[in-house]
Design a protein around this motif. Structure first.
Motif, PDB file in Angstrom:
ATOM      1  N   THR A 111       0.816  -1.215   0.000  1.00 45.85           N
ATOM      2  CA  THR A 111       0.000   0.000   0.000  1.00 45.85           C
ATOM      3  C   THR A 111       0.848   1.263   0.000  1.00 45.85           C
ATOM      4  O   THR A 111       0.316   2.364  -0.044  1.00 45.85           O
ATOM      5  N   ASP A 112       2.169   1.092   0.056  1.00 42.21           N
ATOM      6  CA  ASP A 112       3.044   2.260   0.066  1.00 42.21           C
ATOM      7  C   ASP A 112       4.053   2.211  -1.072  1.00 42.21           C
ATOM      8  O   ASP A 112       4.458   1.140  -1.513  1.00 42.21           O
ATOM      9  N   ILE A 113       4.426   3.373  -1.560  1.00 42.11           N
ATOM     10  CA  ILE A 113       5.501   3.508  -2.520  1.00 42.11           C
ATOM     11  C   ILE A 113       6.716   3.969  -1.731  1.00 42.11           C
ATOM     12  O   ILE A 113       6.670   5.012  -1.082  1.00 42.11           O
ATOM     13  N   SER A 114       7.799   3.199  -1.755  1.00 41.16           N
ATOM     14  CA  SER A 114       8.900   3.469  -0.834  1.00 41.16           C
ATOM     15  C   SER A 114      10.036   4.302  -1.432  1.00 41.16           C
ATOM     16  O   SER A 114      11.014   4.584  -0.755  1.00 41.16           O
ATOM     17  N   PHE A 115       9.921   4.671  -2.705  1.00 41.65           N
ATOM     18  CA  PHE A 115      10.933   5.537  -3.325  1.00 41.65           C
ATOM     19  C   PHE A 115      12.346   4.972  -3.206  1.00 41.65           C
ATOM     20  O   PHE A 115      13.309   5.708  -3.088  1.00 41.65           O
ATOM     21  N   GLY A 116      12.462   3.662  -3.251  1.00 39.23           N
ATOM     22  CA  GLY A 116      13.772   3.030  -3.164  1.00 39.23           C
ATOM     23  C   GLY A 116      14.147   2.523  -1.789  1.00 39.23           C
ATOM     24  O   GLY A 116      15.137   1.806  -1.635  1.00 39.23           O
ATOM     25  N   ALA A 117      13.375   2.866  -0.773  1.00 36.34           N
ATOM     26  CA  ALA A 117      13.724   2.474   0.599  1.00 36.34           C
ATOM     27  C   ALA A 117      13.646   0.974   0.813  1.00 36.34           C
ATOM     28  O   ALA A 117      14.426   0.408   1.577  1.00 36.34           O
ATOM     29  N   THR A 118      12.707   0.311   0.145  1.00 34.95           N
ATOM     30  CA  THR A 118      12.512  -1.127   0.385  1.00 34.95           C
ATOM     31  C   THR A 118      12.462  -1.933  -0.912  1.00 34.95           C
ATOM     32  O   THR A 118      12.003  -3.073  -0.912  1.00 34.95           O
ATOM     33  N   ASP A 119      12.936  -1.371  -2.019  1.00 30.51           N
ATOM     34  CA  ASP A 119      12.814  -2.036  -3.324  1.00 30.51           C
ATOM     35  C   ASP A 119      13.991  -2.950  -3.664  1.00 30.51           C
ATOM     36  O   ASP A 119      13.908  -3.737  -4.604  1.00 30.51           O
ATOM     37  N   THR A 120      15.077  -2.849  -2.905  1.00 35.33           N
ATOM     38  CA  THR A 120      16.279  -3.623  -3.228  1.00 35.33           C
ATOM     39  C   THR A 120      15.991  -5.114  -3.322  1.00 35.33           C
ATOM     40  O   THR A 120      16.373  -5.784  -4.287  1.00 35.33           O
ATOM     41  N   GLU A 121      15.315  -5.628  -2.318  1.00 36.97           N
ATOM     42  CA  GLU A 121      15.010  -7.066  -2.275  1.00 36.97           C
ATOM     43  C   GLU A 121      14.211  -7.487  -3.498  1.00 36.97           C
ATOM     44  O   GLU A 121      14.461  -8.548  -4.086  1.00 36.97           O
ATOM     45  N   ASP A 122      13.239  -6.655  -3.897  1.00 36.20           N
ATOM     46  CA  ASP A 122      12.391  -6.995  -5.040  1.00 36.20           C
ATOM     47  C   ASP A 122      13.200  -7.042  -6.332  1.00 36.20           C
ATOM     48  O   ASP A 122      13.019  -7.937  -7.172  1.00 36.20           O
ATOM     49  N   ILE A 123      14.093  -6.067  -6.506  1.00 38.63           N
ATOM     50  CA  ILE A 123      14.922  -6.028  -7.715  1.00 38.63           C
ATOM     51  C   ILE A 123      15.815  -7.264  -7.777  1.00 38.63           C
ATOM     52  O   ILE A 123      15.972  -7.886  -8.842  1.00 38.63           O
ATOM     53  N   MET A 124      16.390  -7.621  -6.644  1.00 39.25           N
ATOM     54  CA  MET A 124      17.261  -8.799  -6.603  1.00 39.25           C
ATOM     55  C   MET A 124      16.493 -10.070  -6.967  1.00 39.25           C
ATOM     56  O   MET A 124      17.037 -10.987  -7.599  1.00 39.25           O
ATOM     57  N   LEU A 125      15.223 -10.135  -6.564  1.00 37.65           N
ATOM     58  CA  LEU A 125      14.407 -11.303  -6.912  1.00 37.65           C
ATOM     59  C   LEU A 125      14.241 -11.428  -8.420  1.00 37.65           C
ATOM     60  O   LEU A 125      14.332 -12.526  -8.982  1.00 37.65           O
ATOM     61  N   TRP A 126      14.012 -10.286  -9.101  1.00 30.23           N
ATOM     62  CA  TRP A 126      13.870 -10.317 -10.558  1.00 30.23           C
ATOM     63  C   TRP A 126      15.186 -10.689 -11.227  1.00 30.23           C
ATOM     64  O   TRP A 126      15.222 -11.467 -12.197  1.00 30.23           O
ATOM     65  N   VAL A 127      16.286 -10.132 -10.733  1.00 28.11           N
ATOM     66  CA  VAL A 127      17.605 -10.455 -11.283  1.00 28.11           C
ATOM     67  C   VAL A 127      17.872 -11.947 -11.145  1.00 28.11           C
ATOM     68  O   VAL A 127      18.285 -12.623 -12.107  1.00 28.11           O
ATOM     69  N   ASN A 128      17.646 -12.474  -9.970  1.00 27.73           N
ATOM     70  CA  ASN A 128      17.913 -13.893  -9.722  1.00 27.73           C
ATOM     71  C   ASN A 128      17.018 -14.794 -10.552  1.00 27.73           C
ATOM     72  O   ASN A 128      17.447 -15.880 -10.980  1.00 27.73           O
ATOM     73  N   LYS A 129      15.794 -14.345 -10.800  1.00 24.59           N
ATOM     74  CA  LYS A 129      14.884 -15.149 -11.622  1.00 24.59           C
ATOM     75  C   LYS A 129      15.420 -15.279 -13.041  1.00 24.59           C
ATOM     76  O   LYS A 129      15.360 -16.359 -13.653  1.00 24.59           O
ATOM     77  N   ILE A 130      15.953 -14.193 -13.573  1.00 27.22           N
ATOM     78  CA  ILE A 130      16.529 -14.221 -14.918  1.00 27.22           C
ATOM     79  C   ILE A 130      17.760 -15.122 -14.957  1.00 27.22           C
ATOM     80  O   ILE A 130      17.919 -15.964 -15.855  1.00 27.22           O
ATOM     81  N   VAL A 131      18.638 -14.959 -13.978  1.00 27.43           N
ATOM     82  CA  VAL A 131      19.892 -15.717 -13.947  1.00 27.43           C
ATOM     83  C   VAL A 131      19.640 -17.206 -13.749  1.00 27.43           C
ATOM     84  O   VAL A 131      20.332 -18.054 -14.341  1.00 27.43           O
ATOM     85  N   GLU A 132      18.665 -17.545 -12.939  1.00 28.72           N
ATOM     86  CA  GLU A 132      18.336 -18.954 -12.729  1.00 28.72           C
ATOM     87  C   GLU A 132      17.837 -19.598 -14.014  1.00 28.72           C
ATOM     88  O   GLU A 132      18.147 -20.756 -14.311  1.00 28.72           O
ATOM     89  N   ALA A 133      17.052 -18.826 -14.788  1.00 26.95           N
ATOM     90  CA  ALA A 133      16.520 -19.357 -16.042  1.00 26.95           C
ATOM     91  C   ALA A 133      17.568 -19.371 -17.154  1.00 26.95           C
ATOM     92  O   ALA A 133      17.529 -20.215 -18.047  1.00 26.95           O
ATOM     93  N   ASP A 134      18.521 -18.422 -17.083  1.00 30.06           N
ATOM     94  CA  ASP A 134      19.557 -18.322 -18.107  1.00 30.06           C
ATOM     95  C   ASP A 134      20.883 -17.978 -17.431  1.00 30.06           C
ATOM     96  O   ASP A 134      21.243 -16.803 -17.296  1.00 30.06           O
ATOM     97  N   PRO A 135      21.642 -18.980 -17.000  1.00 27.94           N
ATOM     98  CA  PRO A 135      22.909 -18.734 -16.287  1.00 27.94           C
ATOM     99  C   PRO A 135      23.922 -17.927 -17.103  1.00 27.94           C
ATOM    100  O   PRO A 135      24.840 -17.334 -16.534  1.00 27.94           O
ATOM    101  N   GLU A 136      23.766 -17.893 -18.416  1.00 30.77           N
ATOM    102  CA  GLU A 136      24.679 -17.132 -19.281  1.00 30.77           C
ATOM    103  C   GLU A 136      24.195 -15.701 -19.491  1.00 30.77           C
ATOM    104  O   GLU A 136      24.790 -14.952 -20.276  1.00 30.77           O
TER     105      GLU A 136
END
Length: 303
Positions: A145-170
């Motif tokens: 319900t809140d927009i954190s302006f970067g305060a709490t988005d780090t974890e979410d970004i890392m999840l997307w990065v890891n999802k890509i890398v897991e699907a395509d290690p290269e």
């Protein structure tokens, strides 16, 4: 008897003065608290406001072209991540028509969503990238319900990065964001990103959320930032669990483990160009760093 009356009269007058002063002080304090909380809840971090027509008017003009939106609608697929805390993250994914292991994750500014980054997505897809367009938490189809302006988005970004890398290690991955999205991607630069992440591009981000809010409160709402910002910060911390002061990007940029390209409009009034200047100065230049200041049609590059 007259002496007693005079004493009582003076005492009554003093009490009335004290009462009047107290009423004025309480009124001023309550006004500061109420307006500060409203400012914070309605303008800064509340999802309901950010989804409103009023908030959309803050972004002048159409961010994406009709052609860009039509293209994105024809090629994009929805992707979701279910988080351990029960919340759901959403993104639009565009797989390049050619088989490639090049990826870019693009984050939008506040008041916008992933679909508003259609033109950016088209450009990067056209030069050979697979494109992922996440909704920041509290925006679009992503929960919270809140927009954190970067305060709490780090974890979410890392999840997307890891999802890509897991699907395509290269995979070769770049992170790109505009405004709050730019600041959000910068919060990952000292987080031990996978080697797959080769660089970050931030456009018009801010190095300090507190300074950015201070500038906008005083300039656009004609209100002193103190004590409004202090009260608003206390409210945010109590309601959402994070502080406006938590977003201090210079400290993270100083410890960056990847190259960074900083882009900023020289006439930006919402986030002054000094924010990118300051981040550029503290960036350790892992491999390389660049700063582009856009002044009308002139691009000045600082290497």
């Amino acid at each position: 008897m007259d002496k007693v009356r005079n004493i009582l009269s003076k005492a009554f007058t003093k009490r009335m003065i004290v009462l009047y002063v107290a009423v004025i002080l309480v009124t001023v304090i309550l006004y500061q608290i109420v307006t500060s909380v409203m400012l914070c809840n309605m303008v800064m971090v509340d999802r309901a406001f950010m989804d409103s027509a009023v908030a959309k008017d803050l972004v002048k003009g159409e961010f994406a072209t009709a052609e860009g939106r039509a293209w994105l609608n024809s090629v994009a697929e929805d992707e979701y991540i279910e988080k351990d805390d029960g919340h759901k993250l959403h993104a639009l994914r565009v797989n390049n028509e050619h088989i490639t292991s090049s990826y870019i994750i693009i984050y939008h500014p506040v008041t916008l969503t992933s679909a508003d980054m259609a033109d950016y997505a088209y450009h990067f897809a056209d030069i050979g990238f697979n494109v992922l367009l996440p909704d920041l938490r509290g925006c679009g189809e992503s929960d919270y319900t809140d927009i954190s302006f970067g305060a709490t988005d780090t974890e979410d970004i890392m999840l997307w990065v890891n999802k890509i890398v897991e699907a395509d290690p290269e995979a070769t991955v770049f992170l790109f964001g505009v405004g709050a999205g730019g600041t959000a991607v910068l919060t990952t630069c000292d987080e031990g990103l996978p080697e797959n992440v080769k660089g970050i591009i931030e456009d018009s981000g801010y190095d300090s959320l507190k300074d950015a809010f201070k500038n906008n409160i005083e300039k656009y709402y004609n209100k002193k930032s103190f004590p409004a910002l202090l009260i608003a910060d206390t409210y945010v911390k109590a309601k959402y669990g994070w502080s406006i002061s938590d977003v201090n990007i210079n400290e993270q940029v100083h410890q960056s483990t990847v190259p960074i390209l900083f882009i900023h409009g020289g006439k930006d009034e919402i986030v002054p160009v000094s924010h990118s200047n300051d981040m550029y100065e503290v960036c350790p230049a892992i491999g390389t760093k660049h700063l582009l200041i856009m002044v009308y049609l002139l691009i000045l590059q600082k290497l």
